[in-house]
Each structure stands twice: as structure tokens, then as C-alpha cells.
Design an enzyme around this catalytic site. Structure first.
Site, PDB file in Angstrom:
ATOM      1  N   LYS A  69     -25.846 -20.243  47.876  1.00  0.00           N
ATOM      2  CA  LYS A  69     -26.150 -20.115  49.300  1.00  0.00           C
ATOM      3  C   LYS A  69     -27.416 -19.300  49.553  1.00  0.00           C
ATOM      4  O   LYS A  69     -28.155 -19.557  50.505  1.00  0.00           O
ATOM      5  CB  LYS A  69     -24.959 -19.514  50.039  1.00  0.00           C
ATOM      6  CG  LYS A  69     -23.741 -20.435  50.035  1.00  0.00           C
ATOM      7  CD  LYS A  69     -22.545 -19.826  50.729  1.00  0.00           C
ATOM      8  CE  LYS A  69     -21.342 -20.747  50.638  1.00  0.00           C
ATOM      9  NZ  LYS A  69     -20.151 -20.187  51.306  1.00  0.00           N
ATOM     10  N   ALA A 128     -17.108  -8.963  49.522  1.00  0.00           N
ATOM     11  CA  ALA A 128     -18.416  -8.531  50.018  1.00  0.00           C
ATOM     12  C   ALA A 128     -19.539  -9.496  49.651  1.00  0.00           C
ATOM     13  O   ALA A 128     -20.699  -9.108  49.623  1.00  0.00           O
ATOM     14  CB  ALA A 128     -18.740  -7.142  49.473  1.00  0.00           C
ATOM     15  N   ARG A 156     -22.235  -2.053  46.810  1.00  0.00           N
ATOM     16  CA  ARG A 156     -22.963  -3.317  46.862  1.00  0.00           C
ATOM     17  C   ARG A 156     -22.830  -4.003  48.215  1.00  0.00           C
ATOM     18  O   ARG A 156     -23.341  -5.111  48.405  1.00  0.00           O
ATOM     19  CB  ARG A 156     -22.466  -4.247  45.759  1.00  0.00           C
ATOM     20  CG  ARG A 156     -22.683  -3.693  44.349  1.00  0.00           C
ATOM     21  CD  ARG A 156     -22.247  -4.670  43.282  1.00  0.00           C
ATOM     22  NE  ARG A 156     -23.012  -5.925  43.351  1.00  0.00           N
ATOM     23  CZ  ARG A 156     -22.780  -6.981  42.565  1.00  0.00           C
ATOM     24  NH1 ARG A 156     -21.808  -6.923  41.659  1.00  0.00           N
ATOM     25  NH2 ARG A 156     -23.502  -8.071  42.671  1.00  0.00           N
ATOM     26  N   TYR A 216      -8.347 -21.842  48.906  1.00  0.00           N
ATOM     27  CA  TYR A 216      -7.316 -22.831  49.212  1.00  0.00           C
ATOM     28  C   TYR A 216      -6.734 -23.495  47.966  1.00  0.00           C
ATOM     29  O   TYR A 216      -5.874 -24.376  48.086  1.00  0.00           O
ATOM     30  CB  TYR A 216      -7.859 -23.902  50.158  1.00  0.00           C
ATOM     31  CG  TYR A 216      -9.083 -24.641  49.643  1.00  0.00           C
ATOM     32  CD1 TYR A 216      -8.968 -25.701  48.770  1.00  0.00           C
ATOM     33  CD2 TYR A 216     -10.352 -24.264  50.059  1.00  0.00           C
ATOM     34  CE1 TYR A 216     -10.076 -26.380  48.298  1.00  0.00           C
ATOM     35  CE2 TYR A 216     -11.477 -24.930  49.600  1.00  0.00           C
ATOM     36  CZ  TYR A 216     -11.330 -25.994  48.723  1.00  0.00           C
ATOM     37  OH  TYR A 216     -12.445 -26.661  48.267  1.00  0.00           O
TER      38      TYR A 216
END
Length: 274
Positions: A69, A128, A156, A216
Site C-alpha cells: 500500500k 499499527a 513505531r 476474516y
């Protein structure tokens, strides 16, 4: 177009074999009458740039999951507000430039709305990483003024406190073992299969409000199984919500632009999840 005349899409990540995104997207494009292909490809951070530069004009876009991402954010020419805030992109739309979107935020909000939760005052985020940033933004947009982040390595998670300042809310970061105060909602962004000690999950579940567990598979997760006093929302609901917004982006160029016959599209996508 590809050699077979089809517009191409894929989901990239590492690991990726578990991804249900192809099922969701293929169901959507069938309803919409689009002969588009949507497949999965295992791509890690080191291989992202080479794979991305190898895309040709047949490609409409990409979905990205862990750990890509941030890489997707880096290559985008323009970003929506959620991508700008979180530093994370899970949707790249190719064409006249490269548009980067974060549909995870909307997916989280949609998942809560499906459980009749549209407003909260406080939230707890477990984890996080990139999804945690999306969870903080979603909590703020649902009305939370205080968000507590639990992280194995709180040092972090400083970026989440900075994000809270940008959103005008209080974000506190602490370790999992800290005593728990009551919150309206908990958003778990821990990797699939994570098992926390019951001395940790017990206090979190006792006053944790509605739980959305982004994991999931397997389901119920260990965390969801410990949540007895409040509503539990499967990560499949978040997956569905963010995928609908991705389809909007790929088809209409905007994750907020509602699809033609979207109710039928959503129904088909939900059925594809089994």
C-alpha cells in the site's frame, strides 16, 4: 486492450493466494456486463517497481494489499483525501495519469453502518500498520474524538499520533497489556491468525464495544471468539465495502460515484463471498 481484447485488472500482494478479491470483482463485472479480467499476482515490495513498469495499455488498474500500500502510494500522480491522510493506497486507476485511492476507510465505515453503527465517541485500534491508519481516519469520520492505539511496538506508531493531530482528534498509543477503558468500538487490524493471550483479550473484550476484525480467515478469529458482550463484525464486511468502492473507481473513475444498478452489483459480490 490485451491480446484477447479484455481490459485487465489484478490484485497484488504477498501473500496473495488467500485473496477473495477476484471473486468479488468478477461478480461485479458480470452484473455490469463488462468483459474485464481480474486476477491475483504475488508481488513483494522489492518486485513492485519492475512489475508496475511492465504494465501496458491493456491495464485499467490494480488493487494492492499487504505489503504494497505504501509502494502504490509512491507511484500515484494524484491521491484522494484518504490516501493523502494515511499514506496508503489500495487502488490504482491507470489512464491519463495514475490515480491512487484508499477505499479501506470507506470500507470500514460501511461495515459499521451495516451493523447500524453510524456514530461513535471513542475507539480502540489494535495494530499499527497501514490498515490501522485507515481505522483511525474511519473512527474520526464516524465522530470519535479519542482513539487509543494498541501496538506491540508503540515507538513505531508515532505516525498515527501525527495523523490524529491532522484530524483534530486525540490519538494515544500504548502496549496491549495496558488496562482497558471502555470504548464504543474496537477495530482490529492484526494479521490473520494472530492469537493474543487471554489475559489481554479478556479486558479488551469486556469494555471494547462493537468489534470489527479486519481479519476474516480463519473466521471466527480468536479475537472475535472472545467478544461475547458486544456485536462482532467480520472483516468480510469491510472487504465487501472497500471492493464496491474499488469497482466504482475502476468503472467510473471515482470511488464515490455510485454504479448503475449498484444494489444488484453488491448483492452479487456478497453472494460470491459465500
Amino acid at each position: 486492450m490485451a491480446a484477447d481484447g479484455r481490459t485487465r485488472l489484478e490484485v497484488w500482494g504477498d501473500p496473495i493466494a488467500h485473496s477473495k478479491s477476484p471473486l468479488l470483482h468478477e461478480a461485479a463485472y458480470r452484473v455490469l456486463g463488462l468483459d474485464w479480467s481480474y486476477e491475483r499476482r504475488q508481488v513483494d515490495t522489492a518486485g513492485f517497481d519492475a512489475a508496475f513498469t511492465g504494465l501496458d495499455a491493456s491495464w485499467r488498474g490494480l488493487s494492492t494489499t499487504m505489503p504494497l500500500k505504501e509502494s502504490a502510494h509512491r507511484v500515484a500522480d494524484r491521491l484522494d483525501r484518504h490516501a493523502q491522510l494515511t499514506g496508503a493506497v489500495n487502488t490504482l486507476v491507470l489512464g491519463a495519469g495514475i490515480a491512487g485511492y484508499n477505499t479501506d476507510v470507506g470500507g470500514i465505515i460501511d461495515a459499521f453502518a451495516g451493523a447500524d453503527v453510524t456514530g461513535i465517541r471513542s475507539a480502540r485500534v489494535l495494530g499499527a500498520g497501514a490498515t490501522a491508519a485507515s481505522a483511525v481516519v474511519a473512527a474520526a469520520e464516524m465522530g470519535a474524538r479519542q482513539v487509543e492505539v494498541r501496538a506491540r511496538r508503540p515507538e513505531r506508531a508515532g505516525a498515527l499520533m501525527t495523523l490524529g493531530s491532522a484530524l483534530g482528534i486525540d490519538v494515544d498509543v500504548t502496549v496491549f497489556e495496558t488496562s482497558a477503558a471502555p470504548v464504543d468500538a474496537t477495530i482490529a487490524t492484526l494479521p490473520s491468525g494472530t492469537v493474543l493471550d487471554e489475559t489481554v483479550t479478556g479486558p479488551l473484550a469486556a469494555d471494547g464495544g462493537v468489534l470489527l476484525d479486519a481479519a476474516y480467515a480463519p473466521w471466527p478469529s480468536a479475537l472475535a471468539s472472545a467478544w461475547e458482550a458486544f456485536t462482532v463484525i467480520s472483516g468480510l464486511e469491510m472487504l465487501l465495502g472497500q471492493a464496491v468502492r474499488q469497482v466504482r473507481a475502476f468503472v467510473n473513475g471515482d470511488p464515490l460515484a455510485v454504479l448503475d444498478d449498484e444494489d444488484a452489483v453488491r448483492t452479487a459480490m456478497r453472494a460470491a463471498l459465500g
